[in-house]
Write an enzyme that holds these catalytic residues in place. Sequence first.
Site: not given
Length: 408
Positions: A217, A286, A296, A333, A347, A351
Amino acid sequence: MPDSTAQHAVAKQPTVLVGVTGCIAAYKSCEIVRGLQKAGVRVKVVMTEHATEFVGPTTFRALTHEPVAVGLFDDPSDPIHHISLAQEADVFVIAPCTANVMAKIANGIADDLLTTTALATTSPLMIAPAMNVHMYENAATMANRGKLEMRGVEFIEASEGYLACGDVGRGRLADPSDIVTAVLARLGIAHDLAGLRVLVTAGPTVEPIDPVRYLTNSSSGKMGYAVAEAAARRGADVTLVSGPVALQPPSGVHTVRVRTARDMLQACEEAFKDTDIVVCAAAVADMRPEVAAASKLKKATDAEALSTIHLVENPDILATLGAAKGRRTVVGFAAETDDVVANGRAKLEKKYADLIVANEVGYRKTFGEDTNTAVLIMADEEVTLPTMSKRDVAERILDQALALHERK
Ligand code: C5P
């Protein structure tokens, strides 16, 4: 909401001169020096000859990165050291202070560097006495104390308990963290999180696809780091669990570096038991690839595996900690592109958070920037903050989290 912005805005770094005298509690001065430094104060130390029998000047030199003088003629670069020390100090605190040094200062005797500096200083003088109970209660000591108090010297009261000599009574040096709080109060610096443990998450998590590729993110970590730094300055014992970021760990903060969401959750759960306030500022991914390839993946041979990555949900750290919070205060947040307040409020409930810091994100908004425009959302209140630095937002979040914590 308590507005302590003014308290946090210290224009120049204050200097505290810590005087150490010859007492068994002299080793506790190291903790006092550390506590003041953690709050952003520059500390210099002056010792009596007797103090050096208990702790060496080298210890204080290493802690403060400043010269530590003992004798009146110790510093050849500064011919009138007692005057320069006296002038530099915003506060002079003598901790521990023996009966002898109290007596000398009360009577204007200046026969070594510490007592000469005490006589020369015009800045506030604070004394944290430490001695045997009978010496403490002796009429001479009491009279000296009275004289000093009449002159505006502030005493940080000794506590009662077992004394090094085996006696029981008043005479133990006050708790170093109480001394730090008293000195900071004198300087006008908030130390209101002393005694509290704060856990902060910050930065992104990275979820491996193979050893060189990952999902992540956007997050610079600046907001979480600002919260951790501010909490430590205000006296909290801080654990910062951080994903990979290009920031220096804040000083005085226990920083645990992690990469994945699952590692972050594990590190948080380890710290959680002893925590009072949790601030989840991390931008946790998430989802993660269900399988991280051991080698790889090659375009030529693994095109299928590269073009179709099967994702599974990561644990929600905030929701997990929120559900188990008990008396802890939990802050999360909400970075939103639309309906900031409504999404933030949803939220808060989902939460089990006590406070959600909601902000609008997007191109050139919040991510990686030094400023933030946030709304603090609580069960029965909403506070819209003007655009301010992430440092100032951090202070406001902590003000609010502390107020919520005290109400529990
Ligand atoms: O659901 P959303 O990601 O918008 O929630 C953001 C809040 O939840 C932030 O406080 C973030 O640190 C926290 N979070 C978390 N674990 C996740 C996802 C989000 O702690 N897996």
